[in-house]
Design a protein around this motif. Structure first.
Motif, PDB file in Angstrom:
ATOM      1  N   SER A  56     -29.116 -17.200  -9.930  1.00 37.64           N
ATOM      2  CA  SER A  56     -28.670 -16.343  -8.835  1.00 37.64           C
ATOM      3  C   SER A  56     -29.503 -16.600  -7.583  1.00 37.64           C
ATOM      4  CB  SER A  56     -28.797 -14.869  -9.227  1.00 37.64           C
ATOM      5  OG  SER A  56     -28.537 -14.029  -8.119  1.00 37.64           O
ATOM      6  N   PRO A  57     -28.858 -16.720  -6.420  1.00 34.71           N
ATOM      7  CA  PRO A  57     -29.602 -16.841  -5.174  1.00 34.71           C
ATOM      8  C   PRO A  57     -30.116 -15.489  -4.687  1.00 34.71           C
ATOM      9  CG  PRO A  57     -27.267 -16.861  -4.700  1.00 34.71           C
ATOM     10  CD  PRO A  57     -27.403 -16.806  -6.204  1.00 34.71           C
ATOM     11  N   GLY A  58     -29.751 -14.421  -5.414  1.00 31.81           N
ATOM     12  CA  GLY A  58     -30.059 -13.061  -4.997  1.00 31.81           C
ATOM     13  C   GLY A  58     -28.823 -12.392  -4.432  1.00 31.81           C
ATOM     14  N   PHE A  59     -28.715 -11.094  -4.646  1.00 33.24           N
ATOM     15  CA  PHE A  59     -27.550 -10.369  -4.157  1.00 33.24           C
ATOM     16  C   PHE A  59     -27.955  -8.954  -3.775  1.00 33.24           C
ATOM     17  CE2 PHE A  59     -27.834  -9.836  -8.719  1.00 33.24           C
ATOM     18  CZ  PHE A  59     -27.568  -8.488  -8.929  1.00 33.24           C
ATOM     19  N   ASP A  60     -27.243  -8.405  -2.817  1.00 35.19           N
ATOM     20  CA  ASP A  60     -27.464  -7.049  -2.346  1.00 35.19           C
ATOM     21  C   ASP A  60     -26.731  -6.068  -3.259  1.00 35.19           C
ATOM     22  OD1 ASP A  60     -26.285  -4.716  -0.382  1.00 35.19           O
ATOM     23  OD2 ASP A  60     -28.315  -5.315   0.172  1.00 35.19           O
ATOM     24  N   ARG A  61     -27.170  -4.831  -3.279  1.00 31.89           N
ATOM     25  CA  ARG A  61     -26.516  -3.808  -4.111  1.00 31.89           C
ATOM     26  C   ARG A  61     -25.053  -3.626  -3.756  1.00 31.89           C
ATOM     27  NH1 ARG A  61     -28.522  -1.915   0.239  1.00 31.89           N
ATOM     28  NH2 ARG A  61     -27.754  -0.040   1.289  1.00 31.89           N
ATOM     29  N   LEU A  62     -24.675  -3.950  -2.509  1.00 31.22           N
ATOM     30  CA  LEU A  62     -23.295  -3.784  -2.068  1.00 31.22           C
ATOM     31  C   LEU A  62     -22.445  -5.032  -2.302  1.00 31.22           C
ATOM     32  CD1 LEU A  62     -23.831  -1.811   1.263  1.00 31.22           C
ATOM     33  CD2 LEU A  62     -23.093  -0.911  -0.957  1.00 31.22           C
ATOM     34  N   ASP A  63     -23.060  -6.140  -2.643  1.00 36.13           N
ATOM     35  CA  ASP A  63     -22.289  -7.365  -2.862  1.00 36.13           C
ATOM     36  C   ASP A  63     -21.245  -7.211  -3.965  1.00 36.13           C
ATOM     37  OD1 ASP A  63     -23.204  -9.005  -0.833  1.00 36.13           O
ATOM     38  OD2 ASP A  63     -24.909  -9.744  -1.989  1.00 36.13           O
ATOM     39  N   PRO A  64     -21.569  -6.599  -5.124  1.00 40.68           N
ATOM     40  CA  PRO A  64     -20.528  -6.447  -6.148  1.00 40.68           C
ATOM     41  C   PRO A  64     -19.306  -5.688  -5.646  1.00 40.68           C
ATOM     42  CG  PRO A  64     -22.681  -6.098  -7.133  1.00 40.68           C
ATOM     43  CD  PRO A  64     -22.897  -6.187  -5.646  1.00 40.68           C
ATOM     44  N   VAL A  65     -19.498  -4.735  -4.728  1.00 42.02           N
ATOM     45  CA  VAL A  65     -18.377  -3.992  -4.161  1.00 42.02           C
ATOM     46  C   VAL A  65     -17.545  -4.902  -3.263  1.00 42.02           C
ATOM     47  CG1 VAL A  65     -17.750  -2.029  -2.697  1.00 42.02           C
ATOM     48  CG2 VAL A  65     -19.668  -1.833  -4.305  1.00 42.02           C
ATOM     49  N   ARG A  66     -18.215  -5.783  -2.539  1.00 43.73           N
ATOM     50  CA  ARG A  66     -17.494  -6.724  -1.677  1.00 43.73           C
ATOM     51  C   ARG A  66     -16.721  -7.736  -2.525  1.00 43.73           C
ATOM     52  NH1 ARG A  66     -22.895  -6.945   0.835  1.00 43.73           N
ATOM     53  NH2 ARG A  66     -22.939  -5.484   2.586  1.00 43.73           N
ATOM     54  N   TRP A  67     -17.302  -8.126  -3.649  1.00 41.81           N
ATOM     55  CA  TRP A  67     -16.657  -9.109  -4.510  1.00 41.81           C
ATOM     56  C   TRP A  67     -15.472  -8.522  -5.261  1.00 41.81           C
ATOM     57  CZ3 TRP A  67     -22.018 -10.295  -7.034  1.00 41.81           C
ATOM     58  CH2 TRP A  67     -22.790 -11.058  -6.152  1.00 41.81           C
ATOM     59  N   ASN A  68     -15.592  -7.247  -5.638  1.00 43.78           N
ATOM     60  CA  ASN A  68     -14.617  -6.653  -6.556  1.00 43.78           C
ATOM     61  C   ASN A  68     -14.173  -5.293  -6.025  1.00 43.78           C
ATOM     62  OD1 ASN A  68     -13.311  -5.378  -8.744  1.00 43.78           O
ATOM     63  ND2 ASN A  68     -14.499  -6.507 -10.243  1.00 43.78           N
ATOM     64  N   PRO A  69     -12.953  -5.195  -5.497  1.00 46.19           N
ATOM     65  CA  PRO A  69     -12.484  -3.940  -4.909  1.00 46.19           C
ATOM     66  C   PRO A  69     -12.335  -2.806  -5.916  1.00 46.19           C
ATOM     67  CG  PRO A  69     -10.697  -5.537  -5.026  1.00 46.19           C
ATOM     68  CD  PRO A  69     -11.945  -6.279  -5.375  1.00 46.19           C
ATOM     69  N   LYS A  70     -12.371  -3.119  -7.211  1.00 45.00           N
ATOM     70  CA  LYS A  70     -12.282  -2.063  -8.216  1.00 45.00           C
ATOM     71  C   LYS A  70     -13.610  -1.323  -8.401  1.00 45.00           C
ATOM     72  CE  LYS A  70      -8.629  -4.302 -10.926  1.00 45.00           C
ATOM     73  NZ  LYS A  70      -8.259  -4.864 -12.247  1.00 45.00           N
ATOM     74  N   LEU A  71     -14.703  -1.874  -7.881  1.00 46.15           N
ATOM     75  CA  LEU A  71     -16.018  -1.284  -8.052  1.00 46.15           C
ATOM     76  C   LEU A  71     -16.378  -0.388  -6.874  1.00 46.15           C
ATOM     77  CD1 LEU A  71     -18.074  -4.324  -9.399  1.00 46.15           C
ATOM     78  CD2 LEU A  71     -17.228  -2.372 -10.717  1.00 46.15           C
ATOM     79  N   THR A  72     -16.999   0.744  -7.183  1.00 40.00           N
ATOM     80  CA  THR A  72     -17.533   1.652  -6.174  1.00 40.00           C
ATOM     81  C   THR A  72     -18.982   1.944  -6.526  1.00 40.00           C
ATOM     82  OG1 THR A  72     -15.374   2.720  -5.868  1.00 40.00           O
ATOM     83  CG2 THR A  72     -17.316   3.923  -5.103  1.00 40.00           C
ATOM     84  N   LEU A  79     -37.378  -3.079  -2.013  1.00 35.26           N
ATOM     85  CA  LEU A  79     -38.060  -4.332  -2.326  1.00 35.26           C
ATOM     86  C   LEU A  79     -38.593  -4.317  -3.751  1.00 35.26           C
ATOM     87  CD1 LEU A  79     -40.018  -5.080   0.973  1.00 35.26           C
ATOM     88  CD2 LEU A  79     -37.783  -5.941   0.249  1.00 35.26           C
ATOM     89  N   GLY A  80     -38.697  -3.125  -4.313  1.00 36.60           N
ATOM     90  CA  GLY A  80     -39.067  -3.000  -5.720  1.00 36.60           C
ATOM     91  C   GLY A  80     -37.832  -3.057  -6.595  1.00 36.60           C
ATOM     92  N   THR A  81     -37.966  -2.604  -7.829  1.00 35.00           N
ATOM     93  CA  THR A  81     -36.845  -2.657  -8.763  1.00 35.00           C
ATOM     94  C   THR A  81     -35.829  -1.565  -8.451  1.00 35.00           C
ATOM     95  OG1 THR A  81     -38.243  -3.582 -10.488  1.00 35.00           O
ATOM     96  CG2 THR A  81     -36.191  -2.564 -11.199  1.00 35.00           C
ATOM     97  N   VAL A  82     -34.572  -1.957  -8.402  1.00 36.34           N
ATOM     98  CA  VAL A  82     -33.468  -1.038  -8.133  1.00 36.34           C
ATOM     99  C   VAL A  82     -32.401  -1.236  -9.207  1.00 36.34           C
ATOM    100  CG1 VAL A  82     -31.607  -0.439  -6.529  1.00 36.34           C
ATOM    101  CG2 VAL A  82     -33.872  -1.055  -5.637  1.00 36.34           C
ATOM    102  N   VAL A  83     -31.940  -0.149  -9.781  1.00 32.89           N
ATOM    103  CA  VAL A  83     -30.817  -0.176 -10.706  1.00 32.89           C
ATOM    104  C   VAL A  83     -29.604   0.390  -9.975  1.00 32.89           C
ATOM    105  CG1 VAL A  83     -29.835   0.771 -12.838  1.00 32.89           C
ATOM    106  CG2 VAL A  83     -32.226   0.011 -12.782  1.00 32.89           C
ATOM    107  N   ALA A  84     -28.545  -0.394  -9.891  1.00 32.54           N
ATOM    108  CA  ALA A  84     -27.319   0.031  -9.211  1.00 32.54           C
ATOM    109  C   ALA A  84     -26.289   0.437 -10.254  1.00 32.54           C
ATOM    110  CB  ALA A  84     -26.778  -1.074  -8.326  1.00 32.54           C
ATOM    111  N   ARG A  85     -25.599   1.539  -9.981  1.00 25.42           N
ATOM    112  CA  ARG A  85     -24.562   2.030 -10.903  1.00 25.42           C
ATOM    113  C   ARG A  85     -23.230   2.079 -10.165  1.00 25.42           C
ATOM    114  NH1 ARG A  85     -22.804   7.472 -12.885  1.00 25.42           N
ATOM    115  NH2 ARG A  85     -24.205   8.437 -11.357  1.00 25.42           N
ATOM    116  N   TYR A  86     -22.210   1.526 -10.783  1.00 23.95           N
ATOM    117  CA  TYR A  86     -20.890   1.411 -10.179  1.00 23.95           C
ATOM    118  C   TYR A  86     -19.848   2.075 -11.066  1.00 23.95           C
ATOM    119  CZ  TYR A  86     -23.382  -2.367  -7.789  1.00 23.95           C
ATOM    120  OH  TYR A  86     -24.310  -3.102  -7.083  1.00 23.95           O
ATOM    121  N   ARG A  87     -18.785   2.550 -10.436  1.00 22.43           N
ATOM    122  CA  ARG A  87     -17.636   3.073 -11.162  1.00 22.43           C
ATOM    123  C   ARG A  87     -16.448   2.137 -10.960  1.00 22.43           C
ATOM    124  NH1 ARG A  87     -16.874   7.677  -8.462  1.00 22.43           N
ATOM    125  NH2 ARG A  87     -18.196   8.905  -9.849  1.00 22.43           N
ATOM    126  N   PHE A  88     -15.611   2.011 -11.976  1.00 21.70           N
ATOM    127  CA  PHE A  88     -14.371   1.244 -11.817  1.00 21.70           C
ATOM    128  C   PHE A  88     -13.221   1.978 -12.494  1.00 21.70           C
ATOM    129  CE2 PHE A  88     -16.406  -0.351 -15.658  1.00 21.70           C
ATOM    130  CZ  PHE A  88     -15.391  -0.420 -16.569  1.00 21.70           C
TER     131      PHE A  88
END
Length: 272
Positions: free
Chosen positions: A211-227, A263-272
């Motif tokens: 992975s080159p790295g990704f932002d917490r909002l990138d999965p939402v941009r990639w997949n419209p089913k994710l919030t 910049l530390g550890t972040v856990v992102a939670r999404y709904r679909f």
């Protein structure tokens, strides 16, 4: 006598990172996760962390991350007692045991076939807990999951080892196959990936990072089913009180800033 395991590839060997960190945490006087099963598995295999130069700081971070993912799964199952749970890249984690899934829930641990073979040798069977040996980039393994039940999906430390295209494809296949649910994983932003590559103690991992790295909002941009429904910044969580003193003081200072906390550890939670 140590129990011999199948020969693992370098990527498969990364299971030791989270396992030994959880084991180290469980030996502390005031553990964050307290996963004594992890310590039992390390002792049973006779694993020596020749590659892993763990510090208490690193282990605390892994243990806290696992605890947050446990909490996500536990809360979801409490709301959906007929749910399925899926642990992607499960390694030798025993999350279903830690959160004590009820018999109405089917839990699926997914990892490479040789890792699943190791799980079967080391971890006792439990009704309604299933193991799937598969490469996560292979689309066919999803056919083994029921599609008509709410699902909670977790991934601990996995995403750094997936190329961006593979991560996008995996998320798409999950949300296409499953009816509804939540997915949670730790974010590897570009800063995290760069910092890891400069850390001598994990230099052996650098060739495995895809992975080159990704932002917490990138999965939402990639997949419209994710919030995106929750961003759990570990720097702002109550377990900080259990950090070693110097880290605790620095973290509490950083917690005043969202930018520094991210910049530390972040856990992102999404709904679909």
């Amino acid at each position: 006598m140590a129990l011999p395991l199948p020969a693992l590839t370098p990527v498969e060997e990364t299971l030791w990172i989270t396992l030994t960190a959880r084991a180290f945490d469980s030996r502390l006087p005031d553990p964050i996760l307290g996963d004594t099963m992890a310590d039992e598995l390390v002792r049973k295999t006779g694993y020596t962390n020749d590659k892993l130069h763990w510090t208490r700081v690193s282990c605390v971070d892994v243990a806290q991350r696992a605890k947050k993912l446990d909490e996500v799964a536990r809360r979801f199952i409490a709301r959906h007692p007929n749910a399925i749970g899926i642990d992607l890249g499960a390694g030798l984690d025993t999350r279903a045991l830690r959160i004590d899934t009820p018999p109405t829930v089917d839990w699926y641990d997914v990892d490479f076939p040789d890792v699943i073979a190791a799980r079967r040798r080391l971890i006792p069977d439990r009704p309604h807990v299933h193991a799937i040996g598969a490469d996560l980039t292979d689309p066919t393994w999803l056919e083994r999951l029921p599609a008509d039940r709410p699902a909670v999906i977790v991934a601990d430390g996995l995403m750094a080892f997936l190329a961006e295209a593979d991560m996008i494809s995996l998320l798409q296949r999950l949300t296409d196959h499953l009816h509804s649910g939540e997915i949670a994983f730790n974010v590897y932003n570009k800063f995290t990936v760069r910092a890891a590559k400069l850390t001598p103690s994990v230099g052996w991992l650098v060739p495995l990072f895809k992975s080159p790295g990704f932002d917490r909002l990138d999965p939402v941009r990639w997949n419209p089913k994710l919030t995106l429904i929750e961003e759990i910044m570990l720097a702002r969580e109550p377990e900080v009180a259990q950090y070693p003193l110097a880290l605790r003081l620095w973290t509490r200072s950083a917690a005043f800033s969202k930018t520094l906390s991210r910049l530390g550890t972040v856990v992102a939670r999404y709904r679909f």
